[in-house]
Design a protein around this motif. Structure first.
Motif, PDB file in Angstrom:
ATOM      1  N   SER A  48      52.004 -82.946 -15.809  1.00 38.62           N
ATOM      2  CA  SER A  48      50.781 -83.697 -16.097  1.00 38.62           C
ATOM      3  C   SER A  48      49.965 -83.974 -14.827  1.00 38.62           C
ATOM      4  CB  SER A  48      51.097 -84.997 -16.840  1.00 38.62           C
ATOM      5  OG  SER A  48      51.866 -85.843 -16.033  1.00 38.62           O
ATOM      6  N   THR A  49      50.623 -84.044 -13.664  1.00 37.31           N
ATOM      7  CA  THR A  49      49.845 -84.259 -12.428  1.00 37.31           C
ATOM      8  C   THR A  49      48.949 -83.048 -12.141  1.00 37.31           C
ATOM      9  OG1 THR A  49      51.785 -83.500 -11.215  1.00 37.31           O
ATOM     10  CG2 THR A  49      51.402 -85.868 -11.253  1.00 37.31           C
ATOM     11  N   ARG A  52      46.116 -83.120 -14.632  1.00 34.14           N
ATOM     12  CA  ARG A  52      45.119 -84.110 -14.233  1.00 34.14           C
ATOM     13  C   ARG A  52      44.225 -83.574 -13.120  1.00 34.14           C
ATOM     14  NH1 ARG A  52      42.783 -87.615 -11.267  1.00 34.14           N
ATOM     15  NH2 ARG A  52      43.723 -86.615  -9.478  1.00 34.14           N
ATOM     16  N   ARG A  53      44.842 -82.924 -12.136  1.00 36.92           N
ATOM     17  CA  ARG A  53      44.072 -82.389 -11.011  1.00 36.92           C
ATOM     18  C   ARG A  53      43.078 -81.337 -11.514  1.00 36.92           C
ATOM     19  NH1 ARG A  53      48.073 -80.423  -7.820  1.00 36.92           N
ATOM     20  NH2 ARG A  53      48.712 -82.555  -7.365  1.00 36.92           N
ATOM     21  N   CYS A  55      41.808 -81.129 -14.532  1.00 34.43           N
ATOM     22  CA  CYS A  55      40.758 -81.819 -15.305  1.00 34.43           C
ATOM     23  C   CYS A  55      39.750 -82.473 -14.364  1.00 34.43           C
ATOM     24  CB  CYS A  55      41.360 -82.902 -16.207  1.00 34.43           C
ATOM     25  SG  CYS A  55      42.295 -82.242 -17.588  1.00 34.43           S
ATOM     26  N   VAL A  73      39.680 -89.465 -14.469  1.00 36.78           N
ATOM     27  CA  VAL A  73      40.468 -88.961 -15.594  1.00 36.78           C
ATOM     28  C   VAL A  73      41.934 -89.274 -15.380  1.00 36.78           C
ATOM     29  CG1 VAL A  73      40.667 -86.630 -14.601  1.00 36.78           C
ATOM     30  CG2 VAL A  73      40.953 -86.933 -17.064  1.00 36.78           C
ATOM     31  N   ARG A  74      42.585 -89.605 -16.468  1.00 35.10           N
ATOM     32  CA  ARG A  74      44.010 -89.883 -16.445  1.00 35.10           C
ATOM     33  C   ARG A  74      44.641 -89.038 -17.545  1.00 35.10           C
ATOM     34  NH1 ARG A  74      44.795 -96.127 -16.595  1.00 35.10           N
ATOM     35  NH2 ARG A  74      43.820 -96.010 -14.538  1.00 35.10           N
ATOM     36  N   VAL A  75      45.750 -88.391 -17.227  1.00 34.71           N
ATOM     37  CA  VAL A  75      46.429 -87.575 -18.238  1.00 34.71           C
ATOM     38  C   VAL A  75      47.771 -88.227 -18.556  1.00 34.71           C
ATOM     39  CG1 VAL A  75      47.472 -85.329 -18.753  1.00 34.71           C
ATOM     40  CG2 VAL A  75      45.270 -85.439 -17.586  1.00 34.71           C
ATOM     41  N   ARG A 103      40.684 -90.777 -20.682  1.00 27.79           N
ATOM     42  CA  ARG A 103      42.139 -90.635 -20.795  1.00 27.79           C
ATOM     43  C   ARG A 103      42.421 -89.534 -21.814  1.00 27.79           C
ATOM     44  NH1 ARG A 103      44.777 -96.366 -22.086  1.00 27.79           N
ATOM     45  NH2 ARG A 103      43.508 -96.064 -23.959  1.00 27.79           N
TER      46      ARG A 103
END
Ligand SMILES: [Zn+2]
Length: 188
Positions: A48-49, A52-53, A55, A73-75, A103
């Motif tokens: 997910s990191t 997120r990057r 996105c 943005v947060r994933v 999110r």
């Protein structure tokens, strides 16, 4: 997809304006396609990191192109308990206009299945279009109008590299509209 009902007097002008704007300028340099592909690879790897990057990279390109402040943005691995979005089908993301935070979550609420790339990207575009409603169009609210869904679809197909689809609508009760999928899929 189902639109919101028209609001009362004070916000009606903005709502009608949102419904009327059915297109969006799109960056013609292929950068969105590239960043969307990096989201897809990150999703396949499942971290997910990295998602997120990727996105954040996508949002940097879109925010720069539309001349708005970038939203954060947060994933998340799963759907949070409290959500702001009042989408009519299943929930995959939300946007907070006050904090300008998107999110997204990688698993569905009901069956805990991994969200498909198409749904994930479509949600990212959907939430970013809420951001544009406030930051670019200056609407006081961000309604799900026919125009909103059309703008979202234009951005999504452009980023995914799929041909744009004209959306057809059928009127339902209370001044709302529902996507006419048979006509939309036939293209007439
Ligand atoms: Zn929404």
């Amino acid at each position: 997809m189902l639109t919101d009902a028209p609001p009362r007097k004070a916000s009606r002008a903005g709502f009608l304006e949102s419904a009327r704007i059915g297109t969006l300028d799109l960056p013609q340099n292929g950068r969105l396609l590239t960043t969307a592909k990096s989201i897809e690879s990150a999703m396949k790897a499942g971290k997910s990191t990295d998602v997120r990057r990727a996105c954040a990279g996508f949002l940097a390109v879109t925010s720069d192109f539309y001349g708005v402040r970038a939203c954060a943005v947060r994933v998340l691995a799963a759907r949070p308990l409290r959500v702001r979005e009042h989408w009519t089908t299943e929930l995959f993301g939300d946007y907070n206009p006050r904090t300008m935070l998107i999110r997204l979550w990688m698993r569905t609420a009901v069956r805990k299945q991994v969200t498909s790339f198409g749904t994930f990207l479509s949600t990212l575009c959907h939430e970013f279009c809420h951001h544009l409603d406030y930051q670019r169009f200056g609407f006081r609210d961000s309604w799900h109008t026919r125009g909103f869904y059309e703008r979202t679809a234009a951005l999504y197909h452009h980023a995914k590299g799929t041909p744009p689809k004209r959306l057809f609508w059928a009127a339902v009760r209370g001044g709302r509209w529902r996507t006419d999928w048979p006509r939309t899929n036939r293209g007439m």
